[in-house]
Design an enzyme around this catalytic site. Structure first.
Site, mmCIF file in Angstrom:
data_model
loop_
_atom_site.group_PDB
_atom_site.id
_atom_site.type_symbol
_atom_site.label_atom_id
_atom_site.label_comp_id
_atom_site.label_asym_id
_atom_site.label_seq_id
_atom_site.Cartn_x
_atom_site.Cartn_y
_atom_site.Cartn_z
ATOM 1 N N LYS A 1 0.799 -1.221 0.000
ATOM 2 C CA LYS A 1 0.000 0.000 0.000
ATOM 3 C C LYS A 1 0.833 1.273 0.000
ATOM 4 O O LYS A 1 0.293 2.360 -0.201
ATOM 5 C CB LYS A 1 -0.975 -0.001 1.179
ATOM 6 C CG LYS A 1 -1.954 -1.147 1.179
ATOM 7 C CD LYS A 1 -2.860 -1.266 -0.047
ATOM 8 C CE LYS A 1 -3.623 -0.040 -0.405
ATOM 9 N NZ LYS A 1 -4.859 -0.346 -1.172
HETATM 10 N N1 PMP Z 1 -3.096 -7.399 1.394
HETATM 11 C C1 PMP Z 1 -3.050 -6.554 2.438
HETATM 12 C C2 PMP Z 1 -2.384 -7.011 3.702
HETATM 13 C C3 PMP Z 1 -3.614 -5.269 2.350
HETATM 14 O O1 PMP Z 1 -3.566 -4.438 3.395
HETATM 15 C C4 PMP Z 1 -4.242 -4.886 1.144
HETATM 16 C C5 PMP Z 1 -4.862 -3.527 1.040
HETATM 17 N N2 PMP Z 1 -6.073 -3.354 1.687
HETATM 18 C C6 PMP Z 1 -4.298 -5.803 0.084
HETATM 19 C C7 PMP Z 1 -3.690 -7.045 0.240
HETATM 20 C C8 PMP Z 1 -5.039 -5.520 -1.192
HETATM 21 O O2 PMP Z 1 -4.525 -4.458 -1.951
HETATM 22 P P1 PMP Z 1 -5.459 -3.545 -2.820
HETATM 23 O O3 PMP Z 1 -6.122 -2.562 -1.890
HETATM 24 O O4 PMP Z 1 -4.536 -2.882 -3.775
HETATM 25 O O5 PMP Z 1 -6.490 -4.393 -3.492
#
Ligand code: PMP
Length: 350
Positions: free
Chosen positions: A57
């Protein structure tokens, strides 16, 4: 800067990054050796836990901040407000320190104590709220939007529906993966929270080679597997994973190519992250278990000889009191897999 849109990786000279911002991105692509050997496919994990704020992120947080600055809505001394499961907030808190902003985070009280504590240590103002559905006006995302609207000089990062999020991945994560694979990969597999990572990378890779298979991974308790399979938005069960799954299709996910979808139970995700720890020495968070288990399932569906890329979103440190705690798991009907003893010959060949 050669990648102005995201600023990631920036224009470092002679291997020196100019501060936190330029240290975001350009992460290694790690071959997961045991699972590659097991499947006969090459399974590669983009090591996003190696970003300076510790997760995938950082890229979205930086992309959102840079676009807000460029648009003139975020000015020195301003406040960045966000509703987040943790990692976006952590990335934003680092970046706000690095660029001179205040940071206000709204987070559901169901998220790990490690993430909430870390946000406070980083200097963010943290408001924990009960976890309620998106349709409820007290939902953490909606509350964060309201707080930003009421606070002078504040900007709402709005990671779910602000397309700066997926643009950051389209302009950095996607090209990095393509370069690291030298243009040869068969599948891209990722779970989605906001959808920024999955969609940004999928859109970029499909433009380079339409044959790259894009596979959405999903935990139980999320409606995206049924939606991606053409059955509408229906969720069943629940999951201990954090930061992934959704009950709705966000603007960041909308229009992303999806060729297949895989749903992974929590115990399989746990078995996977413990396997990564014992066999590869990689200490990972729960969404990595969903991603890597889905990559293994994709390998099974495609057959041997394919190259499959997924994301190692964050590290296990953020979940030590949960995913790596036997009593916590047992309380949820899950178990900690046992370490497979290493045969000396195995150990020597590593
Ligand atoms: N894995 C974790 C640990 C996350 O914090 C996030 C973000 N919420 C994601 C995966 C997914 O990423 P995205 O928001 O880009 O879909």
């Amino acid at each position: 800067m050669h990648r102005q849109a995201s600023g990631m990786g920036g224009s470092s000279t002679q291997g020196i990054c100019d501060g936190f911002v330029q240290a975001v991105g350009n992460t290694p692509l790690i071959r997961l050796r045991a699972l590659s050997a097991l499947t006969g496919c090459e399974i590669l994990g983009k090591a996003e836990f190696m970003n300076p704020g510790g997760s995938v992120k950082d890229r979205a947080a930086l992309g959102i901040l840079l676009e807000a600055e460029a648009a003139g809505v975020l000015r020195p001394g301003g406040t960045v407000v966000e509703g987040t499961a943790g990692n976006t907030g952590i990335g934003l808190a680092h970046l706000c320190n690095a660029r001179g902003y205040r940071c206000l985070i709204v987070i559901p009280d169901t998220q790990s104590a490690e993430k909430i504590g870390l946000l406070r240590s980083l200097g963010a103002e943290v408001r924990t709220v009960p976890a309620v559905p998106y349709s409820d006006p007290n939902n953490y995302v909606r509350l964060s939007g309201q707080i930003a609207a009421d606070l002078p000089g504040a900007v709402w990062a709005n990671q779910f529906d602000n397309l700066a999020n997926r643009r950051a991945h389209y302009s950095s994560t996607g090209p990095e993966i393509w370069r690291q694979c030298q243009g040869r990969l068969d599948a891209w597999v990722a779970a989605t929270g906001t959808g920024g990572t999955y969609a940004g990378v999928a859109l970029y890779l499909k433009e380079q080679d339409p044959r790259v298979r894009c596979v959405l991974a999903d935990p139980h308790g999320s409606a995206l597997h049924s939606w991606a399979s053409g059955d509408g938005l229906h969720a069943e069960g629940n999951s201990i994973t954090e930061g992934i799954g959704n009950s709705r299709v966000t603007a960041n996910l909308e229009g992303a190519p999806i060729d297949d979808a895989v749903r992974i139970p929590d115990q399989a995700a746990l078995d996977t992250i413990y396997g990564l720890l014992w066999q590869e020495g990689l200490f990972m968070g729960g969404s990595v278990g969903i991603n890597v288990a889905a990559a293994v399932e994709t390998a099974r569906r495609l057959g041997p000889g394919h190259r499959i890329v997924t994301v190692l979103c964050d590290g296990g440190d953020r979940y030590r009191s949960r995913l790596y705690d036997q009593a916590w798991l047992a309380g949820r009907g899950l178990h900690q897999p046992e370490a497979a003893p290493l045969a000396p010959a195995d150990a020597a060949s590593r």
